[in-house]
Design a protein around this motif. Structure first.
Motif, PDB file in Angstrom:
ATOM      1  N   THR A   1      -6.064  -9.261  -1.596  1.00 39.41           N
ATOM      2  CA  THR A   1      -7.130  -8.276  -1.156  1.00 39.41           C
ATOM      3  C   THR A   1      -6.534  -6.942  -1.641  1.00 39.41           C
ATOM      4  O   THR A   1      -7.201  -5.888  -1.190  1.00 39.41           O
TER       5      THR A   1
ATOM      6  N   ASP B   1      -5.513 -10.262  -8.882  1.00 43.33           N
ATOM      7  CA  ASP B   1      -6.978 -11.167  -8.703  1.00 43.33           C
ATOM      8  C   ASP B   1      -6.597 -12.661  -9.057  1.00 43.33           C
ATOM      9  O   ASP B   1      -5.450 -13.083  -9.467  1.00 43.33           O
TER      10      ASP B   1
ATOM     11  N   GLY C   1      -5.624  -5.603  -4.454  1.00 43.65           N
ATOM     12  CA  GLY C   1      -6.259  -4.977  -5.526  1.00 43.65           C
ATOM     13  C   GLY C   1      -5.366  -4.849  -6.824  1.00 43.65           C
ATOM     14  O   GLY C   1      -6.123  -4.666  -7.728  1.00 43.65           O
ATOM     15  N   SER C   2      -4.088  -5.083  -6.604  1.00 41.70           N
ATOM     16  CA  SER C   2      -3.305  -5.126  -7.884  1.00 41.70           C
ATOM     17  C   SER C   2      -3.220  -6.554  -8.366  1.00 41.70           C
ATOM     18  O   SER C   2      -2.773  -6.648  -9.476  1.00 41.70           O
TER      19      SER C   2
ATOM     20  N   SER D   1       0.931  -1.250   0.043  1.00 39.82           N
ATOM     21  CA  SER D   1       0.077   0.155   0.027  1.00 39.82           C
ATOM     22  C   SER D   1       0.983   1.145   0.017  1.00 39.82           C
ATOM     23  O   SER D   1       0.325   2.463  -0.559  1.00 39.82           O
TER      24      SER D   1
END
Length: 176
Positions: free
Chosen positions: A89, A94, A91-92, A10
């Motif tokens: 989790t 899947d 976001g970068s 992050s």
């Protein structure tokens, strides 16, 4: 047991990278997951921070961890380790992207070559911007053919007389 936190995902700043570098990174990750024995060739010098894409860093970390623990490496194991580390989790990444990158039929190339390309791109990407003007000077073409200048044409360095002064003063002191 608490899963490890996603390592700085992050707080990392997105860094610009061209499409070829991103494709090389994906190809390398696919190669390493298809042929895990190649990890020993690159794990000593290729670091997660060398990857331009945050998702690629988050896939390389589980590959290295599985290799370090001596566990089998395949598409689903890498996906499981990536999920266990919390990278899905952020976001970068899947599930589909991890499975696509780690597809064993996607690549069977040379890990060393693509690893070196990624490290070189990382060096260029993370170089201090103040040093970038030096880059064109290092890429200059060979000088045009012509007469070679004699050594007398180059400026001479001034003599280093100042280096002897402290030593001379030391020798001239009288014993106390």
């Amino acid at each position: 047991m608490q899963p490890p936190a996603p390592s700085g995902a992050s707080t990392e700043q997105p860094q610009p990278a061209d499409e070829q570098i991103l494709a090389d990174e994906e190809f390398l990750l696919g190669c390493l997951s298809a042929r895990p024995e190649k990890l020993r060739d690159v794990v000593g010098w290729l670091q997660p921070g060398d990857f331009a894409d945050a998702g690629h860093r988050q896939i390389y970390r589980p590959l290295g961890a599985l290799h370090h623990r001596g566990e089998p490496i395949d598409q689903l194991t890498v996906l499981w380790e990536t999920q266990r580390r919390g990278a899905l989790t952020v976001g970068s990444l899947d599930t589909e992207r991890v499975l696509r990158i780690c597809d064993p039929s996607a690549s069977a190339g040379t890990a060393d070559y693509y690893g070196e390309q990624i490290v070189q791109a990382s060096l260029v990407r993370t170089t201090d911007p103040g040093l970038l003007p030096l880059r064109p000077a290092s890429v200059r073409p060979d000088p045009a053919p012509g007469p070679i200048s004699p050594p007398s044409a180059f400026p001479r360095r001034p003599p280093r007389l100042g280096l002897r002064l402290p030593l001379d003063r030391h020798h001239r002191r009288s014993p106390s």
